[in-house]
Design a protein around this motif. Sequence first.
Motif, mmCIF file in Angstrom:
data_model
loop_
_atom_site.group_PDB
_atom_site.id
_atom_site.type_symbol
_atom_site.label_atom_id
_atom_site.label_comp_id
_atom_site.label_asym_id
_atom_site.label_seq_id
_atom_site.Cartn_x
_atom_site.Cartn_y
_atom_site.Cartn_z
ATOM 1 N N LEU A 50 -4.420 -2.882 9.093
ATOM 2 C CA LEU A 50 -5.051 -1.755 8.836
ATOM 3 C C LEU A 50 -4.370 -0.328 8.825
ATOM 4 C CD1 LEU A 50 -8.412 -3.521 10.298
ATOM 5 C CD2 LEU A 50 -7.831 -3.067 7.810
ATOM 6 N N PRO A 51 -3.824 -0.421 10.242
ATOM 7 C CA PRO A 51 -3.252 1.090 10.457
ATOM 8 C C PRO A 51 -2.359 1.634 9.255
ATOM 9 C CG PRO A 51 -3.177 -0.456 12.284
ATOM 10 C CD PRO A 51 -3.578 -1.245 11.251
ATOM 11 N N GLY A 52 -1.676 0.435 8.535
ATOM 12 C CA GLY A 52 -0.873 0.903 7.392
ATOM 13 C C GLY A 52 -1.528 1.066 6.265
ATOM 14 N N GLY A 53 -2.692 1.095 6.205
ATOM 15 C CA GLY A 53 -3.506 1.262 4.951
ATOM 16 C C GLY A 53 -3.843 0.012 4.246
ATOM 17 N N GLY A 54 -3.519 -1.122 4.792
ATOM 18 C CA GLY A 54 -3.852 -2.405 4.028
ATOM 19 C C GLY A 54 -5.172 -2.776 3.993
ATOM 20 N N ALA A 55 -5.654 -3.435 3.192
ATOM 21 C CA ALA A 55 -7.041 -4.000 3.234
ATOM 22 C C ALA A 55 -6.962 -5.429 3.311
ATOM 23 C CB ALA A 55 -7.567 -3.701 1.679
ATOM 24 N N ILE A 56 -7.950 -5.678 4.532
ATOM 25 C CA ILE A 56 -7.982 -6.972 5.099
ATOM 26 C C ILE A 56 -9.388 -7.143 5.486
ATOM 27 C CG2 ILE A 56 -6.670 -6.562 7.374
ATOM 28 C CD1 ILE A 56 -5.871 -9.677 7.331
ATOM 29 N N VAL A 57 -9.906 -8.528 5.278
ATOM 30 C CA VAL A 57 -11.314 -8.860 5.809
ATOM 31 C C VAL A 57 -10.887 -10.366 6.677
ATOM 32 C CG1 VAL A 57 -13.582 -9.635 5.335
ATOM 33 C CG2 VAL A 57 -12.642 -7.899 4.093
ATOM 34 N N THR A 58 -11.346 -10.645 7.597
ATOM 35 C CA THR A 58 -11.062 -11.791 8.239
ATOM 36 C C THR A 58 -12.313 -12.602 8.522
ATOM 37 O OG1 THR A 58 -11.103 -10.999 10.645
ATOM 38 C CG2 THR A 58 -9.042 -10.832 9.556
#
Length: 263
Positions: A50-58
């Motif tokens: 997330l801090p790098g701008g990536g999109a993730i949902v766990t």
Amino acid sequence: MKRLEDKIAVVYGDGAVGGAIAKAFAREGAKVFLTGRTATKLEAIADGILPGGGAIVTAKLDALDEQAVEKHMNEIVGKAGKIDISFNAIGLPQKGIQGIPLTELPVESFSLPVTTYTQSHFVTAKAAARRMVKQGHGVILMHTPNASRISPPFVGGMVPAWAAIEALCRSLSVECGQYGVRSVCLLTTGIPETSLIDEVWAIHGKAHGITFEQFHSVMEGMTHRRRLTTLEELTNAAVFVASDEGSAITGTILNLTAGMIVN
């Protein structure tokens, strides 16, 4: 433009491979839905993306539970409108499974990896394939190590489990390829950055009467370049195959063993 821009990917497994794949997919522009059994591991992987701008949902999920997998897939498609990539990276602790001669291995220990890996891969691949066939595109990725081909000693039921995964990969392509769905298995050596390989190397060193370091050297020596597959090499290949650049690759095993297995 990033290779996986606007792609929707689901990754099953919160171990080293699953985490690395999730990070690589997110870095290349995919929105990643990562599942696993351990909330703290999922959170740690997400915190690295997330801090790098990536999109993730766990989501905490048992990839052996067909109803849970179907429900989760419905949620993904409901939110994102599609599913482009599915990667199953589940694993099992190997103590009591590997390191034991077949003639001394309990049937339960032999059967556990066969039933676990085949069931999970079938459940997750089926869930993805059904949606991908309807939408007319998608990629299902799997991962097996070199033992699926060279059948080393003291690996127990893992060899037939991995061989079954590769067979499932081919069958999916045969049945679903005409609808735009690809299926590819990434074949590597043991990957030294993973804690699971640390466990396996220790088990096999003991079974062969040599040290961990000696067994590691033996494995490296079986490759042409005297070096095992790295996590980065696996994730780079996964990104390429999942991207539109890999559109002609399906129904096959992508050999990343650095010559340990020569086709």
